[in-house]
Design an enzyme around this catalytic site. Sequence first.
Site, PDB file in Angstrom:
ATOM      1  N   HIS A 164       0.882  -1.179   0.000  1.00 28.65           N
ATOM      2  CA  HIS A 164       0.000   0.000   0.000  1.00 28.65           C
ATOM      3  C   HIS A 164       0.916   1.225   0.000  1.00 28.65           C
ATOM      4  O   HIS A 164       1.983   1.192   0.628  1.00 28.65           O
ATOM      5  CB  HIS A 164      -0.849   0.073   1.278  1.00 28.65           C
ATOM      6  CG  HIS A 164      -2.057  -0.802   1.306  1.00 28.65           C
ATOM      7  ND1 HIS A 164      -2.430  -1.524   2.423  1.00 28.65           N
ATOM      8  CD2 HIS A 164      -3.019  -1.040   0.364  1.00 28.65           C
ATOM      9  CE1 HIS A 164      -3.556  -2.188   2.169  1.00 28.65           C
ATOM     10  NE2 HIS A 164      -3.933  -1.921   0.922  1.00 28.65           N
ATOM     11  N   CYS A 258      -2.300   3.178   9.213  1.00 28.59           N
ATOM     12  CA  CYS A 258      -3.383   2.344   8.658  1.00 28.59           C
ATOM     13  C   CYS A 258      -4.474   2.051   9.658  1.00 28.59           C
ATOM     14  O   CYS A 258      -5.540   1.577   9.267  1.00 28.59           O
ATOM     15  CB  CYS A 258      -2.942   1.041   8.044  1.00 28.59           C
ATOM     16  SG  CYS A 258      -1.313   0.548   8.052  1.00 28.59           S
TER      17      CYS A 258
HETATM   18  N1  ARG Z   1      -3.564  -7.189   6.765  1.00 31.74           N
HETATM   19  C1  ARG Z   1      -4.029  -5.987   6.153  1.00 31.74           C
HETATM   20  C2  ARG Z   1      -4.044  -6.170   4.633  1.00 31.74           C
HETATM   21  O1  ARG Z   1      -3.187  -6.848   4.122  1.00 31.74           O
HETATM   22  C3  ARG Z   1      -3.156  -4.829   6.555  1.00 31.74           C
HETATM   23  C4  ARG Z   1      -3.600  -3.521   6.019  1.00 31.74           C
HETATM   24  C5  ARG Z   1      -2.683  -2.397   6.356  1.00 31.74           C
HETATM   25  N2  ARG Z   1      -3.184  -1.189   5.836  1.00 31.74           N
HETATM   26  C6  ARG Z   1      -2.506  -0.234   5.192  1.00 31.74           C
HETATM   27  N3  ARG Z   1      -3.138   0.826   4.838  1.00 31.74           N
HETATM   28  N4  ARG Z   1      -1.242  -0.390   4.881  1.00 31.74           N
HETATM   29  O2  ARG Z   1      -4.875  -5.675   3.941  1.00 31.74           O
END
Ligand code: ARG
Length: 266
Positions: A164, A258
């Site tokens: 992300h 997040c």
């Molecule tokens: N386990 C979650 C996923 O893989 C973690 C999300 C983390 N969020 C972020 N905005 N980086 O989607």
Amino acid sequence: MNQQTLLMCHPNYYQVEYQINPWMRQLNIVKQAQALTQWQALQMAIEDCGGTIEYIEPQPKLPDMTFTANGGLVVGRQFFVSRFKYEQRQAEAAWFAQWFDQHGYQVIELDGGCFEGNGDAMIMGESIIGGYGWRTDPTVYTALAQNVNYAVVTCELVDPRFYHLDTCFLPISETQALCYLPALSEASVQRLTNHHITLIDIPLEEAQHFAANAIKINQHMIIPSNCPATQAILESLQFTVHCVDMTEFIYAGGACRCLTLPLVQG
Ligand code: ARG
């Protein structure tokens, strides 16, 4: 001073139950009591910095819902709801849509593919930086640009650990961002530079501790622990830095930022 209101979701059902990113390798190792302590410390840090928090109810069988940044993107009173890439998270979207609808936002579904909200799309001054490559499809940014008065600058993510945009890119002003540069394609770095965005490199060692996954509240910055070089950079830019232990959330591939979704944007 800007009013900062963030949406959070209690980590009641948080756990590593499946693997949808490289951090989630070891299943079920989250110490739930410790995760709660860390989440509460983050809550306190946000309030100490002058931020306000609103809450969405956690839902059983949606362990990643605590990562509210992925629920969608708020632009003014519009809420662009996510379309999650992986089935394991898809049911979250309806809960986020319902919350925003009940709170008076216009809920909009973008055409064009997957979209993981503020985790990938970030407002920076008059622009939205749109991360894509692992979770979000670049085509949704064409649809987003038609709905908002922002220039949308797309940014390709090329390292699966930084899946992300908010795992490797942290806006610190309207024109500057901290960044783990190798996580972006060269063409994207060029695009950001052409767009007059200055990128300040952070080391891999700290990017892996989620140094870029920080929360900015006015001149305060809440960052994960164990990121001394990032802390020094931020302090040299006149930020007051607050470190919060995020180890239990890093097991799932997330940290401070997040776990929050900014509600007042644009
Ligand atoms: N386990 C979650 C996923 O893989 C973690 C999300 C983390 N969020 C972020 N905005 N980086 O989607």
